[in-house]
Write an enzyme that holds these catalytic residues in place. Structure first.
Site, PDB file in Angstrom:
ATOM      1  N   ASP A  65     -12.671  19.330-110.545  1.00 30.53           N
ATOM      2  CA  ASP A  65     -11.539  19.094-111.443  1.00 30.53           C
ATOM      3  C   ASP A  65     -10.547  18.175-110.757  1.00 30.53           C
ATOM      4  OD1 ASP A  65     -10.584  21.019-109.656  1.00 30.53           O
ATOM      5  OD2 ASP A  65      -9.394  22.065-111.153  1.00 30.53           O
ATOM      6  N   TYR A  67      -7.337  16.267-108.943  1.00 32.70           N
ATOM      7  CA  TYR A  67      -6.307  16.654-107.981  1.00 32.70           C
ATOM      8  C   TYR A  67      -5.116  17.214-108.758  1.00 32.70           C
ATOM      9  CZ  TYR A  67      -8.849  13.620-104.664  1.00 32.70           C
ATOM     10  OH  TYR A  67      -9.792  13.031-103.857  1.00 32.70           O
ATOM     11  N   PHE A  78     -12.363  12.166-106.977  1.00 28.16           N
ATOM     12  CA  PHE A  78     -12.111  11.834-105.579  1.00 28.16           C
ATOM     13  C   PHE A  78     -11.156  10.652-105.387  1.00 28.16           C
ATOM     14  CE2 PHE A  78     -16.347  13.905-105.316  1.00 28.16           C
ATOM     15  CZ  PHE A  78     -16.006  14.961-104.495  1.00 28.16           C
ATOM     16  N   HIS A 187     -20.597  19.642 -99.660  1.00 26.15           N
ATOM     17  CA  HIS A 187     -19.417  18.958-100.203  1.00 26.15           C
ATOM     18  C   HIS A 187     -18.663  18.270 -99.064  1.00 26.15           C
ATOM     19  CE1 HIS A 187     -15.457  18.544-102.177  1.00 26.15           C
ATOM     20  NE2 HIS A 187     -16.137  18.596-103.317  1.00 26.15           N
TER      21      HIS A 187
END
Length: 220
Positions: A65, A67, A78, A187
């Site tokens: 989701d 920031y 990202f 991740h």
């Protein structure tokens, strides 16, 4: 409902607009924006799709989701705008890019330069309430972004899907590996990057596959 979104995606996702879940989601998101601080700015909810038309997609990177702090979310997973401090996961992404491909560390975290080359930077959930991670989970966005992935997976071939972390791996589990290259690893967050993200060589492997498909590689 008239959804403002890049035309090729509007057509590909035409069946979603009139489904009950999407109409319910739309009402709920509009209410959230009216009563709370929500990211990204409403005009950039579909920025990832707007930046990378359906037939231009070469690579898909799946995030979770947006920031949730001020000035960070810009509608692409990202990515942050020029001048915004890079979050730790993005710093680690660039470290792996540099180690893997030799590309220099960039001056900013704006990934629109990737998007313009065919990298779809797709979050699973497209909105979030300020300072409340995953606050818009289970409201319908996941079903919508599953439809995005499904259209790419079934209507296109030769796409690279980069699935980082268990959440992304589950979301991409239905992708046909015989039609596409699916690369999975840990991740890039500081909590897991040293458990398999660093050294995954996803960026060079993606480009090798694209070249084998007769496509121009990404300038990471």
């Amino acid at each position: 409902m008239d959804v403002r979104i890049e035309q090729s995606w509007k057509e590909q996702l035409s069946e979603e607009w009139t489904k009950e879940y999407f109409e319910k989601l739309t009402r709920w998101v509009r209410d959230e924006y009216s009563r709370h601080t929500v990211f990204p700015p409403a005009s950039r909810i579909f920025a990832a799709l707007d930046m990378t038309p359906f037939n231009d997609v070469k690579v898909v990177i799946l995030g979770q989701d947006p920031y949730h702090d001020f000035g960070q979310a810009n509608g692409m997973c990202f990515s942050v705008a020029p001048g915004v401090s890079m979050p730790p996961s993005l710093v680690n992404i660039f470290k792996e890019v540099s180690a893997d491909t030799g590309a220099p560390q960039p001056a900013d975290g704006d990934l629109s330069r990737w998007a313009r080359q065919g990298v779809l930077l797709l979050n699973s959930i497209l909105t979030v309430r300020a300072h409340q991670a995953a606050s818009h989970r289970d409201r319908g966005w996941e079903q919508f972004t599953d439809a995005v992935i499904r259209q790419l997976a079934t209507q296109r071939s030769g796409i690279v899907f980069l699935l980082w972390g268990s959440y992304a791996a589950r979301k991409g589990a239905f992708i046909d590996r015989s039609r596409h290259l699916v690369l999975e690893s840990a991740h890039p967050s500081p909590l897991s990057a040293y458990r398999g993200f660093f050294g995954n060589h996803h960026f060079s492997r993606a480009n090798q596959y694209l070249v084998e498909q007769g496509k121009t590689p990404i300038k990471w």
